[in-house]
Design an enzyme around this catalytic site. Structure first.
Site, PDB file in Angstrom:
ATOM      1  N   GLU A  40      10.494  60.124  19.393  1.00 16.05           N
ATOM      2  CA  GLU A  40      11.019  60.802  18.205  1.00 16.05           C
ATOM      3  C   GLU A  40      11.919  61.971  18.584  1.00 16.05           C
ATOM      4  O   GLU A  40      11.531  62.815  19.395  1.00 16.05           O
ATOM      5  CB  GLU A  40       9.844  61.316  17.358  1.00 16.05           C
ATOM      6  CG  GLU A  40       8.940  60.198  16.873  1.00 16.05           C
ATOM      7  CD  GLU A  40       7.759  60.721  16.048  1.00 16.05           C
ATOM      8  OE1 GLU A  40       7.685  61.940  15.783  1.00 16.05           O
ATOM      9  OE2 GLU A  40       6.917  59.878  15.670  1.00 16.05           O
ATOM     10  N   GLU A  63      13.384  57.137   9.531  1.00 21.80           N
ATOM     11  CA  GLU A  63      12.174  57.208   8.702  1.00 21.80           C
ATOM     12  C   GLU A  63      12.338  58.248   7.594  1.00 21.80           C
ATOM     13  O   GLU A  63      12.695  59.413   7.852  1.00 21.80           O
ATOM     14  CB  GLU A  63      10.951  57.548   9.582  1.00 21.80           C
ATOM     15  CG  GLU A  63       9.663  57.611   8.769  1.00 21.80           C
ATOM     16  CD  GLU A  63       8.407  57.355   9.578  1.00 21.80           C
ATOM     17  OE1 GLU A  63       8.471  57.252  10.817  1.00 21.80           O
ATOM     18  OE2 GLU A  63       7.338  57.259   8.940  1.00 21.80           O
TER      19      GLU A  63
HETATM   20  O1  KIV Z   1       4.364  54.513  14.769  1.00 20.86           O
HETATM   21  C1  KIV Z   1       4.976  53.625  14.156  1.00 20.86           C
HETATM   22  O2  KIV Z   1       4.410  52.600  13.782  1.00 20.86           O
HETATM   23  C2  KIV Z   1       6.382  53.830  13.888  1.00 20.86           C
HETATM   24  C3  KIV Z   1       7.067  52.925  12.912  1.00 20.86           C
HETATM   25  C4  KIV Z   1       6.441  52.910  11.601  1.00 20.86           C
HETATM   26  C5  KIV Z   1       8.511  53.180  12.822  1.00 20.86           C
HETATM   27  O3  KIV Z   1       6.974  54.704  14.456  1.00 20.86           O
END
Ligand code: KIV
Length: 253
Positions: A113, A180
């Site tokens: 991220e 997201e």
């Molecule tokens: O942790 C996860 O599952 C994710 C997705 C929902 C994009 O990052």
């Protein structure tokens, strides 16, 4: 045939929408692969929907590695990725060492991220020939400092940072970017501004693909369903009714 990062990039070039889902174990990776999903993710969302943590900040490398090994045993044709968990990529050396561990466990790509603030780590991972997927917008690993899960892109500065981050990640060589909870117009603008695919979650219909937590899509975690998800089946209710039917049956013997 095995899906590669190039396959995923080519889908955008052809205008073909990319379906992506989370898979945390062998049966789900196998089922989703058989269903033709090209992009799978052992997401750190497993912390909530499998391990019962309140958020993703509790997930460890050891836990992700355990689940990557399980999902990889399905030998999917789909490209199988893994999240670098909270605080596992704070500098280039630890990011690279942890990315290598995920690849050794069976991941075809890693995801982390952030934008320009993690660019050295992203470049280090890509320089080691490990495909990388970006993740911008609402960043679940930042939930504690942000005090919740907030939609991103509403304010001008946020909008500009998202665009700058997406371009910087694309220039660094990531093969796709998850967006997201980004406002749909901003998600659309980013998708048009970069050549690599955007994979949206709660970011409107104009991303190049969509990803969901499989437990949300299948109604397998009924205690919390994000507002943007319409489950296609209610697995929780199906399990309870199967158990009730079986209990009834053994009671009658
Ligand atoms: O942790 C996860 O599952 C994710 C997705 C929902 C994009 O990052």
């Amino acid at each position: 045939m095995k899906v590669t990062p190039e396959t995923i990039r080519a889908m955008k070039a052809r205008g073909e929408k990319i379906a992506a889902l989370t898979a945390y174990d062998y049966p789900m990776a196998k089922l989703l692969d058989e269903a033709g999903v090209p992009l799978l993710l052992v997401g750190d969302s497993l912390g909530m929907v499998v391990l019962g943590y309140p958020d993703t900040t509790h997930v460890t490398m050891q836990e992700i590695v355990h689940h990557v090994r399980a999902a990889a045993r399905a030998k999917p044709n789909a490209l199988l990725g893994a999240d670098l968990p909270y605080r596992s990529y704070e500098d280039v050396d630890s990011a690279l060492a942890n990315a290598r561990q995920l690849v050794a466990a069976g991941a075809d790509y890693v995801k982390a991220e952030g934008g320009v603030e993690i660019l050295p780590q992203v470049k280090g991972i890509i320089a080691a020939d490990i495909p990388f997927c970006g993740h911008l917008g609402m960043l679940p690993q930042h939930v504690l400092e942000e005090g919740g899960y907030h939609i991103k892109g509403k304010r001008d500065a946020e909008h500009q940072k998202l665009l700058d981050d997406a371009k910087a990640l694309a220039d660094a060589g990531v093969f796709a970017i998850v967006l997201e909870l980004v406002t749909p117009p901003v998600a659309k603008e980013i998708s048009q501004a970069i050549a690599i695919p955007t994979i949206g979650i709660g970011s409107g219909p104009d991303c190049d693909g969509q990803i969901l937590v499989t437990h949300d899509l299948t109604g397998s975690f009924p205690w919390f369903i994000p507002r943007f998800v319409k489950p296609k089946v209610n697995c929780a209710a199906e399990i309870k009714s199967a158990v009730a039917a079986w209990k009834n049956e053994i009671g009658r013997r």
